[in-house]
Design a protein around this motif. Structure first.
Motif, short mmCIF file in Angstrom:
data_model
loop_
_atom_site.label_atom_id
_atom_site.label_comp_id
_atom_site.label_asym_id
_atom_site.label_seq_id
_atom_site.Cartn_x
_atom_site.Cartn_y
_atom_site.Cartn_z
N VAL A 251 -1.96 -3.56 0.84
CA VAL A 251 -2.37 -3.32 1.28
C VAL A 251 -1.20 -1.70 0.16
N VAL A 252 -1.64 -1.05 -0.34
CA VAL A 252 -1.83 0.96 -0.13
C VAL A 252 -2.15 1.42 -0.20
N PHE A 253 -1.67 2.02 1.25
CA PHE A 253 -2.04 3.50 1.35
C PHE A 253 -1.33 4.39 1.07
N CYS A 254 -1.93 5.85 1.06
CA CYS A 254 -1.47 6.91 1.44
C CYS A 254 -2.48 7.85 2.53
N HIS A 255 -1.94 9.06 2.86
CA HIS A 255 -2.46 10.33 3.56
C HIS A 255 -1.57 11.32 3.19
N GLN A 256 -2.07 12.54 2.98
CA GLN A 256 -2.07 13.68 3.35
C GLN A 256 -1.42 13.82 1.69
N VAL A 257 -1.19 13.40 0.61
CA VAL A 257 -0.78 13.51 -0.43
C VAL A 257 -1.59 13.70 -1.61
N LEU A 258 -2.25 12.97 -1.84
CA LEU A 258 -3.91 13.58 -2.06
C LEU A 258 -3.99 14.96 -2.65
N ILE A 259 -4.30 15.23 -1.86
CA ILE A 259 -4.76 16.92 -1.46
C ILE A 259 -3.71 17.59 -1.93
N HIS A 260 -2.50 17.16 -2.56
CA HIS A 260 -1.71 17.87 -2.99
C HIS A 260 -1.44 17.94 -4.32
N LEU A 261 -2.05 16.77 -5.42
CA LEU A 261 -2.00 16.22 -6.69
C LEU A 261 -3.15 16.87 -7.31
N GLY A 262 -2.33 17.63 -8.49
CA GLY A 262 -3.25 17.73 -9.17
C GLY A 262 -4.37 16.72 -9.86
N GLN A 263 -4.12 16.11 -10.61
CA GLN A 263 -5.18 14.99 -10.54
C GLN A 263 -4.97 13.40 -10.22
N PRO A 264 -5.39 13.63 -8.66
CA PRO A 264 -5.15 12.86 -7.68
C PRO A 264 -6.39 11.05 -8.37
N TRP A 265 -6.50 11.12 -9.03
CA TRP A 265 -7.43 10.31 -9.39
C TRP A 265 -6.83 9.25 -10.06
N GLU A 266 -5.40 10.20 -10.91
CA GLU A 266 -4.50 9.23 -11.47
C GLU A 266 -3.20 7.99 -10.17
N ALA A 267 -3.71 9.40 -9.51
CA ALA A 267 -2.75 8.30 -8.40
C ALA A 267 -3.21 7.45 -7.73
N LEU A 268 -4.19 7.43 -7.30
CA LEU A 268 -5.51 6.36 -6.75
C LEU A 268 -5.56 5.55 -7.75
N ARG A 269 -4.97 5.49 -9.39
CA ARG A 269 -5.74 4.58 -10.23
C ARG A 269 -4.05 3.92 -10.29
N GLU A 270 -3.20 4.07 -10.20
CA GLU A 270 -1.63 3.65 -10.27
C GLU A 270 -1.52 2.57 -9.08
N MET A 271 -2.28 3.33 -7.30
CA MET A 271 -2.30 2.57 -6.13
C MET A 271 -3.69 1.21 -7.04
N LEU A 272 -4.16 1.38 -7.36
CA LEU A 272 -5.03 0.29 -7.79
C LEU A 272 -4.08 -1.05 -8.76
N ARG A 273 -3.47 0.05 -9.27
CA ARG A 273 -2.85 -0.71 -10.33
C ARG A 273 -2.14 -1.85 -8.84
N VAL A 274 -1.06 -1.47 -8.49
CA VAL A 274 -0.24 -2.33 -7.57
C VAL A 274 -0.95 -3.27 -6.17
N ALA A 275 -2.26 -2.96 -6.30
CA ALA A 275 -2.63 -3.80 -5.27
C ALA A 275 -2.74 -5.05 -6.14
N LYS A 276 -2.50 -5.98 -5.09
CA LYS A 276 -2.96 -7.29 -5.30
C LYS A 276 -4.82 -7.62 -5.41
N LYS A 277 -5.40 -7.89 -5.99
CA LYS A 277 -6.80 -8.75 -5.22
C LYS A 277 -7.05 -9.30 -4.66
N GLY A 278 -7.84 -8.87 -3.79
CA GLY A 278 -8.32 -9.26 -2.73
C GLY A 278 -7.43 -8.50 -1.43
N GLY A 279 -6.77 -7.22 -1.97
CA GLY A 279 -6.18 -6.56 -1.26
C GLY A 279 -6.83 -4.96 -1.07
N VAL A 280 -5.92 -4.39 -0.01
CA VAL A 280 -7.29 -3.01 -0.30
C VAL A 280 -6.35 -1.54 -0.82
#
Lengths: 264, 264
Positions: free
Chosen positions: B102-131
């Motif tokens: 499980v990879v979670f964030c709250h009130q983090v992306l709102i502060h970032l210039g390229q929030p989709w790159e953060a999400l891409r990185e969060m997806l990278r470290v998430a396991k298959k079958g994870g969330v």
């Protein structure tokens, strides 16, 4: 019977979540609760209240007599018999003082010029120990993605028509202030906020279809014409924008719903 | 330990309601879940995740090294040991691919210039079958009652500072669009909306106190000065307006929170 409009998709679960815990606790000590749904429209919320109160009784009231047969039809289709629908105004409810254990309204106060007078009347017909509950949207909180100029104009049209009719598009945030103006004590009012949203493809299509009907021939179009708040071609452009919005894979719409519970 | 700031009053229940059902179902099939709280701040949400996963492990990560001792202190005060806090950026997470269930964030992306790159990185470290789960506010939906010119200026200040820092105050409505841009498939993203609100006197005082601290000496004031977005006397006037707002009997504040769950 399938819900044929946005209004008819509503149930107690979708539209009265803040009331349900209190409703269940009241029903535990008195299964024969009397509930009034003031401004019931097509009666799907009233019907689901009646299903939640099998030994109780629900009265749906609406000023619009044309909608009442539809409300009765919806209740009958659900096999619900502990319900009746009557004509009446929320400003002069045709009931004696302290007639109901629960008095509810949803998307009603938002349309009224003096919503606190409606709440005062709802408090009048509520029994001591009973509860008055309201849930109203707040168009000032509406978020639509992706943004689009035609959808922006729709927002202005919708809120403009509401204001021209004497209503308050920013109702949700003012429910507490209105309850106090209606004579409720602050310590007896519980305030919360919920949401209404359209996120899945089916929800978005349902939403767009409802708004397109309003724009292409429904009450919104008639009122906009009456108040001279828009033009035919633009209504069609807005309708098309909603249809396109519904089909996008990154779209959603959400709005805050103000919620109050007043213990009498 | 009493929460000393608005940030420290947050728990998994208040800040990750859309994740909890999925978290519980994942934990049922694997009690040894690994959860990453990216941008954990003072770590109260991370700590409550660790309490929900007694046989799992939580990693709190923040770019701000100054906050990490406080996060460790909060976890220790709660008697939580299945947790650690590390320094790092959400854009370059110091973890191998597929490290977390499980990879979670709250009130983090709102502060970032390229929030989709953060999400891409969060997806990278998430396991298959994870969330991957995110929850971000949407300042375009904020409703404050009663309105007041100084509170209106505060809204402009807050969102102006956020934008000047590269952030997006209207994050909530865009989470889905960002997830798609990060490479998520639409059918694997669940979108919903929640709310954050301050309605009771205690909640309003807590909210006002936090905002006053920000205005009288906290990070908001420093950033506003840096970006030349406001003046000293006005910050004091806004702070006083919040204090007065908190004490009114008809006041409340609410905002939509955009929520996504991405199944990997």
């Amino acid at each position: 019977m399938q819900p044929s409009t946005l209004h008819e998709s509503r149930t107690a679960t979708t539209s009265a979540p803040h009331l349900l815990p209190k409703l269940h606790s009241l029903a535990e000590s008195n299964p024969h609760l009397n509930l009034l749904d003031a401004g019931c429209g097509p009666g799907t919320i009233s019907t689901s209240f009646a299903q939640l109160l099998p030994n109780g009784h629900v009265t749906g009231l609406d000023l619009n007599t044309a909608i009442l047969p539809r409300a009765r039809q919806n209740a009958a289709a659900a096999g619900v018999t502990n319900i009746d629908f009557v004509e009446g105004s929320v400003f002069t409810l045709p009931f004696a003082d302290e007639s109901f254990d629960v008095v509810f309204c949803h998307q009603v106060l938002i349309h009224l010029g003096q919503p606190w007078e409606a709440l005062r009347e709802m408090l009048r017909v509520a029994k001591k120990g009973g509860v008055v509950a309201a849930r109203e949207g707040d168009y000032g909180s509406e978020v639509v993605w992706p943004g689009d100029p035609a959808l922006g104009r729709f927002h202005e049209l919708m809120t403009g028509v509401m204001r021209a009719g004497g209503g308050t598009p920013e109702a949700g945030r003012q429910l507490l202030a209105w309850a106090l103006k209606a004579g409720a004590e602050r310590r007896r009012v519980e305030v919360s906020f919920g949401t209404s949203s359209y996120c899945t493809l089916n929800e978005r299509r349902f939403c767009a279809q409802g708004l397109c009907e309003q724009l292409r021939g429904g009450g919104l179009r008639a009122k906009a014409m009456k108040f001279e708040l828009g033009e035919d071609e633009d209504f069609e452009e807005m309708a098309k924008a909603w249809e396109e919005w519904a089909e996008r894979d990154n779209s959603s719409l959400a709005m805050l719903q103000g919620q109050i519970l007043i213990e009498k």
